[in-house]
Design a protein around this motif. Structure first.
Motif, mmCIF file in Angstrom:
data_model
loop_
_atom_site.group_PDB
_atom_site.id
_atom_site.type_symbol
_atom_site.label_atom_id
_atom_site.label_comp_id
_atom_site.label_asym_id
_atom_site.label_seq_id
_atom_site.Cartn_x
_atom_site.Cartn_y
_atom_site.Cartn_z
ATOM 1 N N ILE A 281 23.399 10.861 -80.643
ATOM 2 C CA ILE A 281 24.190 11.452 -81.760
ATOM 3 C C ILE A 281 25.661 10.939 -82.082
ATOM 4 O O ILE A 281 25.804 10.589 -83.218
ATOM 5 C CB ILE A 281 24.429 12.898 -81.453
ATOM 6 C CG1 ILE A 281 22.854 13.665 -81.651
ATOM 7 C CG2 ILE A 281 25.362 13.732 -82.593
ATOM 8 C CD1 ILE A 281 23.048 15.212 -81.097
ATOM 9 N N ALA A 282 26.315 10.823 -80.871
ATOM 10 C CA ALA A 282 27.648 10.175 -81.176
ATOM 11 C C ALA A 282 27.495 8.411 -81.760
ATOM 12 O O ALA A 282 28.273 8.321 -82.631
ATOM 13 C CB ALA A 282 28.354 10.106 -79.871
ATOM 14 N N GLY A 283 26.671 7.828 -81.033
ATOM 15 C CA GLY A 283 26.528 6.396 -81.375
ATOM 16 C C GLY A 283 26.043 6.484 -83.113
ATOM 17 O O GLY A 283 26.722 5.438 -83.762
ATOM 18 N N SER A 284 25.298 7.142 -83.295
ATOM 19 C CA SER A 284 24.715 7.224 -84.928
ATOM 20 C C SER A 284 25.701 7.544 -85.719
ATOM 21 O O SER A 284 26.110 7.115 -86.642
ATOM 22 C CB SER A 284 23.587 8.387 -85.031
ATOM 23 O OG SER A 284 22.409 7.645 -84.400
ATOM 24 N N GLY B 284 26.495 6.154 -72.484
ATOM 25 C CA GLY B 284 26.947 5.001 -73.058
ATOM 26 C C GLY B 284 25.993 4.024 -73.734
ATOM 27 O O GLY B 284 26.385 3.563 -74.729
ATOM 28 N N LEU B 285 25.043 3.790 -72.825
ATOM 29 C CA LEU B 285 24.012 2.667 -73.427
ATOM 30 C C LEU B 285 23.277 3.250 -74.378
ATOM 31 O O LEU B 285 22.868 2.519 -75.308
ATOM 32 C CB LEU B 285 23.104 2.294 -72.075
ATOM 33 C CG LEU B 285 23.886 1.637 -70.903
ATOM 34 C CD1 LEU B 285 22.805 1.489 -69.941
ATOM 35 C CD2 LEU B 285 24.358 0.340 -71.305
ATOM 36 N N ILE B 286 22.777 4.453 -74.422
ATOM 37 C CA ILE B 286 22.025 5.003 -75.685
ATOM 38 C C ILE B 286 22.930 5.045 -76.660
ATOM 39 O O ILE B 286 22.342 4.815 -78.116
ATOM 40 C CB ILE B 286 21.164 6.368 -75.353
ATOM 41 C CG1 ILE B 286 20.070 6.487 -76.192
ATOM 42 C CG2 ILE B 286 22.209 7.425 -75.332
ATOM 43 C CD1 ILE B 286 19.181 7.839 -75.914
ATOM 44 N N ALA B 287 23.996 5.455 -76.706
ATOM 45 C CA ALA B 287 25.189 5.303 -77.634
ATOM 46 C C ALA B 287 25.186 3.977 -78.430
ATOM 47 O O ALA B 287 25.354 3.806 -79.500
ATOM 48 C CB ALA B 287 26.510 6.013 -77.338
ATOM 49 N N ALA B 288 25.160 2.754 -77.333
ATOM 50 C CA ALA B 288 25.282 1.587 -77.830
ATOM 51 C C ALA B 288 24.349 1.224 -78.532
ATOM 52 O O ALA B 288 24.536 0.489 -79.600
ATOM 53 C CB ALA B 288 25.463 0.721 -76.745
ATOM 54 N N VAL B 289 22.823 1.569 -78.179
ATOM 55 C CA VAL B 289 22.069 1.291 -79.073
ATOM 56 C C VAL B 289 21.739 1.665 -80.266
ATOM 57 O O VAL B 289 21.452 1.419 -81.451
ATOM 58 C CB VAL B 289 20.424 1.625 -78.237
ATOM 59 C CG1 VAL B 289 19.232 1.424 -78.971
ATOM 60 C CG2 VAL B 289 20.536 0.793 -76.945
ATOM 61 N N CYS C 203 19.977 -3.154 -75.592
ATOM 62 C CA CYS C 203 21.403 -3.668 -75.890
ATOM 63 C C CYS C 203 21.412 -5.214 -76.071
ATOM 64 O O CYS C 203 22.192 -5.721 -77.173
ATOM 65 C CB CYS C 203 22.427 -3.276 -74.733
ATOM 66 S SG CYS C 203 22.821 -1.601 -74.829
ATOM 67 N N VAL C 204 20.853 -5.999 -75.048
ATOM 68 C CA VAL C 204 21.111 -7.477 -75.161
ATOM 69 C C VAL C 204 20.435 -8.012 -76.515
ATOM 70 O O VAL C 204 20.877 -8.920 -77.221
ATOM 71 C CB VAL C 204 20.470 -8.095 -73.964
ATOM 72 C CG1 VAL C 204 20.234 -9.683 -74.275
ATOM 73 C CG2 VAL C 204 21.113 -7.646 -72.928
ATOM 74 N N GLU C 205 19.200 -7.393 -76.704
ATOM 75 C CA GLU C 205 18.595 -7.622 -77.981
ATOM 76 C C GLU C 205 19.288 -7.433 -79.352
ATOM 77 O O GLU C 205 19.259 -8.104 -80.267
ATOM 78 C CB GLU C 205 17.321 -6.922 -78.191
ATOM 79 C CG GLU C 205 16.183 -7.345 -77.098
ATOM 80 C CD GLU C 205 15.165 -6.434 -77.244
ATOM 81 O OE1 GLU C 205 14.006 -7.033 -76.667
ATOM 82 O OE2 GLU C 205 14.891 -5.325 -77.619
ATOM 83 N N TRP D 268 21.477 11.662 -72.902
ATOM 84 C CA TRP D 268 20.869 10.850 -73.985
ATOM 85 C C TRP D 268 21.155 11.704 -75.448
ATOM 86 O O TRP D 268 21.503 10.713 -76.358
ATOM 87 C CB TRP D 268 19.262 11.311 -73.995
ATOM 88 C CG TRP D 268 18.484 10.807 -72.729
ATOM 89 C CD1 TRP D 268 17.674 11.518 -72.003
ATOM 90 C CD2 TRP D 268 18.719 9.496 -72.081
ATOM 91 N NE1 TRP D 268 17.262 10.828 -70.957
ATOM 92 C CE2 TRP D 268 17.743 9.518 -70.791
ATOM 93 C CE3 TRP D 268 19.467 8.461 -71.931
ATOM 94 C CZ2 TRP D 268 17.856 8.679 -69.756
ATOM 95 C CZ3 TRP D 268 19.521 7.369 -71.207
ATOM 96 C CH2 TRP D 268 18.673 7.380 -70.091
ATOM 97 N N ALA D 269 20.914 12.935 -75.463
ATOM 98 C CA ALA D 269 21.394 13.514 -76.960
ATOM 99 C C ALA D 269 22.833 13.309 -77.417
ATOM 100 O O ALA D 269 22.929 12.821 -78.540
ATOM 101 C CB ALA D 269 20.883 14.917 -76.625
ATOM 102 N N SER D 270 23.612 13.460 -76.792
ATOM 103 C CA SER D 270 24.904 13.363 -77.043
ATOM 104 C C SER D 270 25.398 12.037 -77.328
ATOM 105 O O SER D 270 26.201 11.646 -78.265
ATOM 106 C CB SER D 270 25.929 14.126 -76.002
ATOM 107 O OG SER D 270 25.780 13.387 -74.662
ATOM 108 N N GLY D 271 24.601 10.850 -76.497
ATOM 109 C CA GLY D 271 25.156 9.843 -76.736
ATOM 110 C C GLY D 271 24.728 9.108 -77.778
ATOM 111 O O GLY D 271 25.126 8.440 -78.798
#
Length: 457
Positions: free
Chosen positions: A447-450, A12-17, A115-117, A442-445
């Motif tokens: 890819i989905a976030g992008s 979730g966090l890497i998707a957010a970034v 995420c904060v940044e 990491w990978a799925s998050g």
């Protein structure tokens, strides 16, 4: 574009970034008191980020095609590049990649900081209870805001992490701080639920494995959205076995061993691994057991007989050991059986095997018959024990099963509900020990976030 991410774990966090870096307005709803809770504990607190030996062979799923494509697009090098861009450095331990600090907290905190940044709004203690898509294409996410007491400017939770009972919900206006430090005032309706709307949703709620989940899981939400859920079983965990007395005697023994898992009345071999085996009072544990545990879980779910065979000294074949014992009988006949075998195996293991073989420890090695000799060696080389159960989900590192990968696009968007993405452990993909499960998160998050932050997938 507004994106809601359900789950503030690794995926979730890497998707957010990834989404926020593409300009999306991102809110993360995390059910626990702080984000990245499971990440802090992973790798015994050291965080095995990924592995240089990246291959789909290290993953299990009813359909591994999505795994192949995913790790090709975002493999270990992409993971290292991403975290290096955040300032992390690494240690390579025979292909197992860790942060140079040796602390999982470093990884968790740098993700939250990024995420904060980027202005991501991380709302903790927010348990999603319903996800609906309106006719206009937007999503409505209902969630329970667990009771937070503000004391001297510090959030303090007064209920259990997974408690979402109505008696513990503020029914009036509440004021809390999100991770960005901004005060958020939100009116709670009569049902005790808050509500958000979003253009797209990323479901990264993980599982209940390890005791880190909430009462409403990612698979619950996905199932309500029409997805097929591959049955869930604990994975990367220990196995409970028969012969309780043997395991009580040998509990605490750690030994390099080969374990082979058989299932069904025909004893079909389905998995094997070699490594440091741990004998416990309930059965067997350790890395080689973790690697085969998900197969035991599914076999037991199907009511099949499960047997584990253990070779306690895989470096030597049966005849080599037989010759060693014959020599001991010839040259050291006055020594006890226990003394001779304890020069080869752990003394507690020897005691347990002699108990099973009903041979006295004090018996001289010269008095050992040829039949007893072969019987003992069979215990050490081909120790078979019935598996009665798999450890509970709260003791498992990951959960096998989840949302069928057949129902997801290559970008992890649902084929059932447009603009709903599903990632990480909620998906029917589980890896072996060694950083593979985090790599998939990491990978799925990412890819989905992008993909979600683009106008079109």
């Amino acid at each position: 574009m507004k994106i809601i991410i359900i789950g503030g774990g690794a995926s979730g966090l890497i998707a957010a970034v990834a989404a926020a870096e593409n300009g999306a307005e991102v809110t993360v709803l995390e059910g626990r008191d702080k984000p990245a809770g499971k990440l802090y504990a992973t790798g015994n607190g050291r965080c095995n980020l990924t592995n240089t030996n990246m291959s789909d062979r290290h993953y299990r799923s009813e359909n591994t095609d999505l795994v192949k494509k995913t790790i090709k697009r975002f493999g270990y090098q992409e993971t290292l590049d991403f975290f290096h861009s955040l300032g992390l450095m690494f240690k390579d331990r025979n292909g197992y990649i860790y942060p140079s600090t040796g602390q999982a907290a470093t990884v968790a905190e740098i993700l939250v900081k990024r995420c904060v940044e980027l202005g991501v709004n991380i709302k903790c203690a927010s348990v999603v209870v319903a996800l609906k898509k309106k006719k206009d294409g937007k999503f409505v996410i209902k969630y329970v805001e667990r009771n937070i007491i503000q004391k001297n400017g510090i959030q303090q939770n007064n209920i259990q992490t997974d408690d979402i009972s109505q008696n513990n919900i503020n029914q009036n206006n509440i004021s809390r701080k999100n991770i960005n430090g901004k005060n958020i005032n939100r009116k709670i309706d009569d049902t005790g639920e808050a509500e958000e709307t979003a253009d797209k949703v990323i479901l990264a709620a993980g599982s209940i494995a390890g005791g880190f989940g909430c009462r409403v899981s990612g698979t619950d939400i996905a199932k309500a959205a029409g997805h097929t859920i591959v049955p869930l079983v604990p994975a990367l965990t220990g196995l409970k076995c028969e012969n309780k007395k043997f395991f009580q005697i040998t509990a605490g023994v750690r030994i390099e061993a080969k374990v082979t898992l058989y299932q069904g009345e025909n004893k079909q071999a389905v998995a094997e691994d070699t490594g440091e085996l741990q004998l416990t009072d309930y059965g067997i544990s350790g890395i080689p057991v973790f690697q085969i545990s998900r197969f035991a879980g599914y076999a037991l779910l199907q009511k099949q007989k499960v047997i584990v065979q253990i070779d306690f000294l895989p470096e030597y074949n049966f005849n080599m050991l037989l010759n060693e014992i014959k020599n001991s009988r010839k040259f050291y006949g006055n020594r006890s059986i226990s003394e001779v075998f304890s020069l080869i195996f752990h003394s507690k293991l020897v005691k347990g095997v002699l108990f099973l073989a009903q041979i006295k420890e004090s018996k001289k090695i010269s008095e050992l018959s040829d039949r007893e000799q072969k019987k003992l060696l069979c215990y050490f080389k081909q120790f078979s024990v019935k598996v009665t159960d798999i450890n509970e989900m709260k003791h498992a590192q990951v959960c096998a099963g989840g949302v069928s990968t057949i129902e997801l696009t290559d970008n992890f968007m649902s084929k059932k509900t447009e603009n709903l993405y599903i990632t990480g452990e909620t998906v029917d993909v589980d890896g072996i020990c060694g950083g593979y499960n985090l790599q998939f998160a990491w990978a799925s998050g990412y890819i989905a976030g992008s993909a979600a932050s683009c106008k079109k997938e």
